[in-house]
Design a protein around this motif. Structure first.
Motif, PDB file in Angstrom:
ATOM      1  N   ALA A  40       0.855  -1.185   0.000  1.00  0.00           N
ATOM      2  CA  ALA A  40       0.000   0.000   0.000  1.00  0.00           C
ATOM      3  C   ALA A  40       0.890   1.234   0.000  1.00  0.00           C
ATOM      4  O   ALA A  40       1.950   1.251   0.635  1.00  0.00           O
ATOM      5  CB  ALA A  40      -0.899   0.007   1.239  1.00  0.00           C
ATOM      6  N   SER A  41       0.476   2.271  -0.704  1.00  0.00           N
ATOM      7  CA  SER A  41       1.248   3.507  -0.701  1.00  0.00           C
ATOM      8  C   SER A  41       0.311   4.705  -0.740  1.00  0.00           C
ATOM      9  O   SER A  41      -0.795   4.641  -1.277  1.00  0.00           O
ATOM     10  CB  SER A  41       2.221   3.565  -1.883  1.00  0.00           C
ATOM     11  N   VAL A  42       0.783   5.785  -0.135  1.00  0.00           N
ATOM     12  CA  VAL A  42       0.057   7.060  -0.147  1.00  0.00           C
ATOM     13  C   VAL A  42       1.053   8.145  -0.512  1.00  0.00           C
ATOM     14  O   VAL A  42       2.174   8.181   0.024  1.00  0.00           O
ATOM     15  CB  VAL A  42      -0.583   7.365   1.223  1.00  0.00           C
ATOM     16  N   GLY A  43       0.672   8.991  -1.419  1.00  0.00           N
ATOM     17  CA  GLY A  43       1.531  10.086  -1.828  1.00  0.00           C
ATOM     18  C   GLY A  43       0.729  11.342  -2.070  1.00  0.00           C
ATOM     19  O   GLY A  43      -0.415  11.472  -1.613  1.00  0.00           O
ATOM     20  N   ARG A 138      -7.952  13.621   8.980  1.00  0.00           N
ATOM     21  CA  ARG A 138      -9.076  12.821   8.481  1.00  0.00           C
ATOM     22  C   ARG A 138      -8.775  12.271   7.096  1.00  0.00           C
ATOM     23  O   ARG A 138      -9.065  11.115   6.787  1.00  0.00           O
ATOM     24  CB  ARG A 138     -10.339  13.670   8.438  1.00  0.00           C
ATOM     25  N   ARG A 139      -8.157  13.094   6.248  1.00  0.00           N
ATOM     26  CA  ARG A 139      -7.882  12.634   4.896  1.00  0.00           C
ATOM     27  C   ARG A 139      -6.800  11.559   4.897  1.00  0.00           C
ATOM     28  O   ARG A 139      -6.909  10.561   4.184  1.00  0.00           O
ATOM     29  CB  ARG A 139      -7.458  13.815   4.007  1.00  0.00           C
ATOM     30  N   VAL A 140      -5.764  11.736   5.697  1.00  0.00           N
ATOM     31  CA  VAL A 140      -4.713  10.716   5.794  1.00  0.00           C
ATOM     32  C   VAL A 140      -5.295   9.398   6.289  1.00  0.00           C
ATOM     33  O   VAL A 140      -4.968   8.326   5.767  1.00  0.00           O
ATOM     34  CB  VAL A 140      -3.574  11.204   6.720  1.00  0.00           C
ATOM     35  N   HIS A 141      -6.167   9.467   7.288  1.00  0.00           N
ATOM     36  CA  HIS A 141      -6.796   8.248   7.818  1.00  0.00           C
ATOM     37  C   HIS A 141      -7.543   7.509   6.706  1.00  0.00           C
ATOM     38  O   HIS A 141      -7.386   6.290   6.540  1.00  0.00           O
ATOM     39  CB  HIS A 141      -7.764   8.602   8.946  1.00  0.00           C
ATOM     40  N   ALA A 142      -8.340   8.236   5.932  1.00  0.00           N
ATOM     41  CA  ALA A 142      -9.140   7.605   4.887  1.00  0.00           C
ATOM     42  C   ALA A 142      -8.259   6.995   3.799  1.00  0.00           C
ATOM     43  O   ALA A 142      -8.498   5.866   3.343  1.00  0.00           O
ATOM     44  CB  ALA A 142     -10.105   8.627   4.278  1.00  0.00           C
ATOM     45  N   TYR A 143      -7.244   7.709   3.384  1.00  0.00           N
ATOM     46  CA  TYR A 143      -6.372   7.216   2.311  1.00  0.00           C
ATOM     47  C   TYR A 143      -5.534   6.038   2.792  1.00  0.00           C
ATOM     48  O   TYR A 143      -5.312   5.077   2.049  1.00  0.00           O
ATOM     49  CB  TYR A 143      -5.481   8.342   1.787  1.00  0.00           C
ATOM     50  N   ALA A 144      -5.051   6.108   4.015  1.00  0.00           N
ATOM     51  CA  ALA A 144      -4.244   5.010   4.545  1.00  0.00           C
ATOM     52  C   ALA A 144      -5.066   3.732   4.643  1.00  0.00           C
ATOM     53  O   ALA A 144      -4.636   2.661   4.194  1.00  0.00           O
ATOM     54  CB  ALA A 144      -3.675   5.388   5.908  1.00  0.00           C
ATOM     55  N   ARG A 145      -6.271   3.825   5.211  1.00  0.00           N
ATOM     56  CA  ARG A 145      -7.105   2.642   5.370  1.00  0.00           C
ATOM     57  C   ARG A 145      -7.531   2.074   4.016  1.00  0.00           C
ATOM     58  O   ARG A 145      -7.593   0.863   3.830  1.00  0.00           O
ATOM     59  CB  ARG A 145      -8.340   2.963   6.217  1.00  0.00           C
ATOM     60  N   ARG A 146      -7.830   2.953   3.073  1.00  0.00           N
ATOM     61  CA  ARG A 146      -8.235   2.502   1.737  1.00  0.00           C
ATOM     62  C   ARG A 146      -7.079   1.782   1.042  1.00  0.00           C
ATOM     63  O   ARG A 146      -7.256   0.715   0.453  1.00  0.00           O
ATOM     64  CB  ARG A 146      -8.687   3.710   0.927  1.00  0.00           C
ATOM     65  N   ALA A 147      -5.881   2.341   1.111  1.00  0.00           N
ATOM     66  CA  ALA A 147      -4.720   1.719   0.466  1.00  0.00           C
ATOM     67  C   ALA A 147      -4.404   0.364   1.090  1.00  0.00           C
ATOM     68  O   ALA A 147      -4.111  -0.609   0.389  1.00  0.00           O
ATOM     69  CB  ALA A 147      -3.508   2.642   0.562  1.00  0.00           C
TER      70      ALA A 147
END
Length: 223
Positions: A40-43, A138-147
């Motif tokens: 998983a990755s977030v950028g 909130r946005r980091v939480h959503a993106y991290a969990r989704r990834a």
């Protein structure tokens, strides 16, 4: 007061710090978390620069990616067949068919970072910085969990199968991921649909590799 580019870098550092409790590593974007079944990755999205009322506006958001391990293994198998070097797991990417859709609109809407018209030197508007910082957790939480969820091959496959349309890339990914479930009518049907899709549309250089890998992988799944 801080200029827009340094402000952007600070916000990026804040993003990285917020991702650490979710198990994402890295000193800069994209931040990566390696799961048993995938990556998983977030950028950060690419920054667009526009002008409004004579002032520069930077727009950007977060971006997520997930690579099921089976897709990464297929990529390295294909590279080996064609004499290309393997890709390290932490550098895995693709199939890039599912990302932030299914997230609420307010979480995927780009942020705006404007230049303060009352300050000389192109300083970022402090109220925009404050807004982004307030929304980051909130946005980091959503993106991290989704990834993290999409790094699971079964979850990724289920979402691919739910997609409308018949893009070649989607058909190829479905065949690769189904191969882990062994041979059978479902895999045969997926291969048939892939061949039919290729026959009706532009050809893909990877289709035969996909099918060969799927045959090998599915046979190994029942051993």
């Amino acid at each position: 007061m801080v200029r827009t580019d340094p402000a952007l870098r600070r916000l990026l550092r804040d993003t990285g710090k917020l991702l650490q409790p979710y198990g994402f590593d890295g000193t800069e974007a994209p931040w990566v978390r390696i799961e048993p079944d995938g990556v998983a990755s977030v950028g950060r999205t690419r920054v667009s620069r526009t002008w409004a009322d004579g002032q520069q506006v930077l727009k950007f958001g977060l971006h997520l990616d997930a690579t099921p391990r089976t897709w990464w293994e297929f990529g390295n198998w294909r590279n080996e067949q064609h004499g290309m070097p393997p890709i390290p797991l932490e550098k895995a990417s693709g199939p890039a068919l599912i990302d932030d859709h299914r997230l609420p609109e307010e979480l995927i809407r780009p942020w705006s970072l404007r230049v303060d018209p009352d300050q000389p030197g192109g300083h970022a508007l402090q109220s925009d910085i404050d807004t982004i910082r307030a929304e980051l957790p909130r946005r980091v939480h959503a993106y991290a969990r989704r990834a993290i969820a999409l790094a699971d091959p079964d979850r990724y496959l289920d979402e691919l199968l739910a997609q409308p349309g018949a893009r070649i890339g989607t058909r190829e990914a479905v065949v690769v991921l189904l191969a882990d479930r062994g041979p059978g009518a479902r895999l045969d049907e997926a291969i048939h649909r892939l061949r039919d899709c290729v026959a009706q549309r532009a050809s893909s250089p990877f289709t035969e590799d996909v099918i060969e890998f799927a045959r090998i992988r599915s046979a190994a799944a029942v051993v």
